[in-house]
Design a protein around this motif. Structure first.
Motif, PDB file in Angstrom:
ATOM      1  N   MET A  38       0.850  -1.184   0.000  1.00  0.00           N
ATOM      2  CA  MET A  38       0.000   0.000   0.000  1.00  0.00           C
ATOM      3  C   MET A  38       0.884   1.232   0.000  1.00  0.00           C
ATOM      4  SD  MET A  38      -2.853  -0.747   2.916  1.00  0.00           S
ATOM      5  CE  MET A  38      -1.730  -1.394   4.136  1.00  0.00           C
ATOM      6  N   ARG A  39       0.432   2.251  -0.704  1.00  0.00           N
ATOM      7  CA  ARG A  39       1.105   3.538  -0.598  1.00  0.00           C
ATOM      8  C   ARG A  39       0.122   4.642  -0.924  1.00  0.00           C
ATOM      9  NH1 ARG A  39       5.503   3.806  -5.465  1.00  0.00           N
ATOM     10  NH2 ARG A  39       4.057   3.631  -7.188  1.00  0.00           N
ATOM     11  N   VAL A  40       0.394   5.808  -0.344  1.00  0.00           N
ATOM     12  CA  VAL A  40      -0.436   6.989  -0.563  1.00  0.00           C
ATOM     13  C   VAL A  40       0.403   7.998  -1.338  1.00  0.00           C
ATOM     14  CG1 VAL A  40      -1.692   8.871   0.550  1.00  0.00           C
ATOM     15  CG2 VAL A  40      -1.747   6.573   1.541  1.00  0.00           C
ATOM     16  N   LEU A  41      -0.185   8.557  -2.383  1.00  0.00           N
ATOM     17  CA  LEU A  41       0.483   9.527  -3.239  1.00  0.00           C
ATOM     18  C   LEU A  41      -0.300  10.837  -3.204  1.00  0.00           C
ATOM     19  CD1 LEU A  41       0.662   7.086  -6.277  1.00  0.00           C
ATOM     20  CD2 LEU A  41       2.470   7.458  -4.611  1.00  0.00           C
ATOM     21  N   THR A  42       0.408  11.955  -3.284  1.00  0.00           N
ATOM     22  CA  THR A  42      -0.255  13.252  -3.400  1.00  0.00           C
ATOM     23  C   THR A  42       0.288  13.976  -4.628  1.00  0.00           C
ATOM     24  OG1 THR A  42       1.361  14.306  -1.938  1.00  0.00           O
ATOM     25  CG2 THR A  42      -0.659  13.474  -0.917  1.00  0.00           C
ATOM     26  N   ASP A  43      -0.482  14.923  -5.118  1.00  0.00           N
ATOM     27  CA  ASP A  43      -0.139  15.593  -6.371  1.00  0.00           C
ATOM     28  C   ASP A  43       1.079  16.496  -6.249  1.00  0.00           C
ATOM     29  OD1 ASP A  43      -1.258  18.646  -6.046  1.00  0.00           O
ATOM     30  OD2 ASP A  43      -2.487  17.213  -4.953  1.00  0.00           O
ATOM     31  N   LEU A  44       1.876  16.516  -7.304  1.00  0.00           N
ATOM     32  CA  LEU A  44       2.928  17.514  -7.497  1.00  0.00           C
ATOM     33  C   LEU A  44       2.578  18.399  -8.686  1.00  0.00           C
ATOM     34  CD1 LEU A  44       6.204  15.454  -6.932  1.00  0.00           C
ATOM     35  CD2 LEU A  44       5.206  17.179  -5.436  1.00  0.00           C
ATOM     36  N   PHE A  48      -5.076  20.058  -8.423  1.00  0.00           N
ATOM     37  CA  PHE A  48      -4.713  20.264  -7.018  1.00  0.00           C
ATOM     38  C   PHE A  48      -5.558  19.372  -6.113  1.00  0.00           C
ATOM     39  CE2 PHE A  48      -3.842  24.735  -8.587  1.00  0.00           C
ATOM     40  CZ  PHE A  48      -2.477  24.539  -8.673  1.00  0.00           C
ATOM     41  N   TYR A  49      -5.043  19.131  -4.923  1.00  0.00           N
ATOM     42  CA  TYR A  49      -5.749  18.380  -3.885  1.00  0.00           C
ATOM     43  C   TYR A  49      -6.162  16.992  -4.372  1.00  0.00           C
ATOM     44  CZ  TYR A  49      -5.759  22.832  -1.526  1.00  0.00           C
ATOM     45  OH  TYR A  49      -5.356  24.002  -0.941  1.00  0.00           O
ATOM     46  N   THR A  50      -5.194  16.280  -4.930  1.00  0.00           N
ATOM     47  CA  THR A  50      -5.419  14.903  -5.359  1.00  0.00           C
ATOM     48  C   THR A  50      -4.654  13.972  -4.432  1.00  0.00           C
ATOM     49  OG1 THR A  50      -5.694  15.535  -7.674  1.00  0.00           O
ATOM     50  CG2 THR A  50      -5.127  13.251  -7.246  1.00  0.00           C
ATOM     51  N   LEU A  51      -5.330  12.944  -3.954  1.00  0.00           N
ATOM     52  CA  LEU A  51      -4.721  11.925  -3.112  1.00  0.00           C
ATOM     53  C   LEU A  51      -5.017  10.572  -3.754  1.00  0.00           C
ATOM     54  CD1 LEU A  51      -4.534  11.718   0.648  1.00  0.00           C
ATOM     55  CD2 LEU A  51      -5.559   9.797  -0.515  1.00  0.00           C
ATOM     56  N   VAL A  52      -3.994   9.740  -3.870  1.00  0.00           N
ATOM     57  CA  VAL A  52      -4.148   8.425  -4.496  1.00  0.00           C
ATOM     58  C   VAL A  52      -3.765   7.360  -3.480  1.00  0.00           C
ATOM     59  CG1 VAL A  52      -3.387   6.897  -6.356  1.00  0.00           C
ATOM     60  CG2 VAL A  52      -3.588   9.361  -6.767  1.00  0.00           C
ATOM     61  N   LEU A  53      -4.643   6.394  -3.310  1.00  0.00           N
ATOM     62  CA  LEU A  53      -4.335   5.210  -2.515  1.00  0.00           C
ATOM     63  C   LEU A  53      -4.071   4.082  -3.502  1.00  0.00           C
ATOM     64  CD1 LEU A  53      -4.139   3.499   0.050  1.00  0.00           C
ATOM     65  CD2 LEU A  53      -6.633   3.229  -0.059  1.00  0.00           C
ATOM     66  N   GLU A  54      -2.840   3.595  -3.502  1.00  0.00           N
ATOM     67  CA  GLU A  54      -2.442   2.533  -4.433  1.00  0.00           C
ATOM     68  C   GLU A  54      -2.245   1.246  -3.634  1.00  0.00           C
ATOM     69  OE1 GLU A  54       0.144   3.315  -8.018  1.00  0.00           O
ATOM     70  OE2 GLU A  54       1.505   2.170  -6.739  1.00  0.00           O
ATOM     71  N   LEU A  55      -2.930   0.203  -4.057  1.00  0.00           N
ATOM     72  CA  LEU A  55      -2.901  -1.097  -3.387  1.00  0.00           C
ATOM     73  C   LEU A  55      -2.499  -2.175  -4.377  1.00  0.00           C
ATOM     74  CD1 LEU A  55      -6.443  -0.626  -1.864  1.00  0.00           C
ATOM     75  CD2 LEU A  55      -4.322  -0.355  -0.607  1.00  0.00           C
ATOM     76  N   THR A  56      -1.750  -3.153  -3.921  1.00  0.00           N
ATOM     77  CA  THR A  56      -1.335  -4.266  -4.773  1.00  0.00           C
ATOM     78  C   THR A  56      -1.866  -5.565  -4.185  1.00  0.00           C
ATOM     79  OG1 THR A  56       0.675  -3.085  -5.351  1.00  0.00           O
ATOM     80  CG2 THR A  56       0.642  -5.438  -5.801  1.00  0.00           C
ATOM     81  N   PHE A  57      -2.458  -6.378  -5.035  1.00  0.00           N
ATOM     82  CA  PHE A  57      -3.010  -7.671  -4.638  1.00  0.00           C
ATOM     83  C   PHE A  57      -2.446  -8.746  -5.565  1.00  0.00           C
ATOM     84  CE2 PHE A  57      -6.084  -4.519  -3.377  1.00  0.00           C
ATOM     85  CZ  PHE A  57      -6.477  -4.922  -2.117  1.00  0.00           C
ATOM     86  N   PRO A  58      -2.303  -9.969  -5.066  1.00  0.00           N
ATOM     87  CA  PRO A  58      -1.786 -11.036  -5.929  1.00  0.00           C
ATOM     88  C   PRO A  58      -2.777 -11.437  -7.026  1.00  0.00           C
ATOM     89  CG  PRO A  58      -2.260 -11.891  -3.732  1.00  0.00           C
ATOM     90  CD  PRO A  58      -2.452 -10.403  -3.692  1.00  0.00           C
TER      91      PRO A  58
END
Length: 99
Positions: A38-44, A48-58
Protein backbone atom coordinates in the motif's frame (compact mmCIF):
# COMPACT_ATOMS: atom_id res chain seq x y z
CA UNK A 1 -0.65 -9.28 -9.77
CA UNK A 2 -3.26 -6.50 -9.64
CA UNK A 3 -2.72 -2.82 -8.85
CA UNK A 4 -5.67 -0.75 -7.65
CA UNK A 5 -5.48 3.04 -7.70
CA UNK A 6 -8.22 4.86 -5.79
CA UNK A 7 -7.94 8.50 -6.87
CA UNK A 8 -9.60 11.07 -4.64
CA UNK A 9 -10.14 14.75 -5.47
CA UNK A 10 -10.15 16.45 -2.10
CA UNK A 11 -12.07 19.50 -1.03
CA UNK A 12 -10.09 22.74 -1.07
CA UNK A 13 -7.99 23.03 2.07
CA UNK A 14 -8.71 19.48 3.26
CA UNK A 15 -5.53 17.69 2.14
CA UNK A 16 -3.99 17.50 5.60
CA UNK A 17 -7.24 16.27 7.19
CA UNK A 18 -7.66 13.65 4.46
CA UNK A 19 -4.09 12.41 4.90
CA UNK A 20 -4.58 12.03 8.65
CA UNK A 21 -7.83 10.12 8.13
CA UNK A 22 -6.14 7.93 5.50
CA UNK A 23 -3.45 6.95 8.04
CA UNK A 24 -6.14 5.31 10.17
CA UNK A 25 -7.50 3.39 7.18
CA UNK A 26 -4.00 2.18 6.27
CA UNK A 27 -3.34 1.00 9.82
CA UNK A 28 -6.54 -1.05 9.78
CA UNK A 29 -5.69 -2.53 6.37
CA UNK A 30 -2.20 -3.42 7.56
CA UNK A 31 -3.54 -5.20 10.64
CA UNK A 32 -5.99 -7.15 8.47
CA UNK A 33 -3.23 -7.89 5.89
CA UNK A 34 -5.72 -7.35 3.06
CA UNK A 35 -3.04 -6.32 0.58
CA UNK A 36 0.62 -7.04 -0.05
CA UNK A 37 1.57 -3.41 -0.69
CA UNK A 38 0.00 0.00 0.00
CA UNK A 39 1.10 3.54 -0.60
CA UNK A 40 -0.44 6.99 -0.56
CA UNK A 41 0.48 9.53 -3.24
CA UNK A 42 -0.25 13.25 -3.40
CA UNK A 43 -0.14 15.59 -6.37
CA UNK A 44 2.93 17.51 -7.50
CA UNK A 45 1.38 18.55 -10.81
CA UNK A 46 -2.04 18.22 -12.37
CA UNK A 47 -5.30 18.80 -10.48
CA UNK A 48 -4.71 20.26 -7.02
CA UNK A 49 -5.75 18.38 -3.88
CA UNK A 50 -5.42 14.90 -5.36
CA UNK A 51 -4.72 11.92 -3.11
CA UNK A 52 -4.15 8.42 -4.50
CA UNK A 53 -4.33 5.21 -2.51
CA UNK A 54 -2.44 2.53 -4.43
CA UNK A 55 -2.90 -1.10 -3.39
CA UNK A 56 -1.34 -4.27 -4.77
CA UNK A 57 -3.01 -7.67 -4.64
CA UNK A 58 -1.79 -11.04 -5.93
CA UNK A 59 -5.14 -11.72 -7.70
CA UNK A 60 -8.57 -10.19 -8.35
CA UNK A 61 -9.95 -12.73 -5.91
CA UNK A 62 -7.63 -11.40 -3.18
CA UNK A 63 -8.83 -7.87 -4.01
CA UNK A 64 -12.47 -8.92 -3.58
CA UNK A 65 -11.74 -10.74 -0.32
CA UNK A 66 -9.77 -7.78 1.03
CA UNK A 67 -12.55 -5.33 0.18
CA UNK A 68 -15.15 -7.55 1.79
CA UNK A 69 -13.08 -7.91 4.97
CA UNK A 70 -12.39 -4.19 5.21
CA UNK A 71 -15.91 -2.99 4.51
CA UNK A 72 -17.45 -5.22 7.15
CA UNK A 73 -14.95 -4.17 9.85
CA UNK A 74 -16.57 -1.62 12.23
CA UNK A 75 -13.21 0.12 12.81
CA UNK A 76 -12.73 0.52 9.05
CA UNK A 77 -16.26 1.90 8.63
CA UNK A 78 -15.60 4.45 11.38
CA UNK A 79 -12.26 5.52 9.89
CA UNK A 80 -13.78 5.77 6.39
CA UNK A 81 -16.61 7.95 7.73
CA UNK A 82 -13.93 10.41 8.91
CA UNK A 83 -12.19 10.37 5.52
CA UNK A 84 -15.25 10.88 3.29
CA UNK A 85 -16.12 14.47 4.37
CA UNK A 86 -12.76 15.59 2.93
CA UNK A 87 -13.48 14.21 -0.55
CA UNK A 88 -15.04 16.08 -3.46
CA UNK A 89 -15.03 13.14 -5.92
CA UNK A 90 -13.01 10.15 -6.97
CA UNK A 91 -12.55 7.17 -9.22
CA UNK A 92 -10.85 3.79 -9.27
CA UNK A 93 -8.45 2.23 -11.74
CA UNK A 94 -7.53 -1.47 -11.70
CA UNK A 95 -4.52 -2.71 -13.63
CA UNK A 96 -3.03 -6.14 -14.26
CA UNK A 97 0.74 -6.11 -13.91
CA UNK A 98 2.25 -7.71 -17.02
CA UNK A 99 5.94 -7.18 -16.32
Amino acid sequence: MVVVRNVFRLKFGKARDAQEAMKSLLAINRRAATTSEMRVLTDLTGPFYTLVLELTFPTMSALEQGESAAMTDPAWKDAYAKFVPNVESGFREIFRVVE
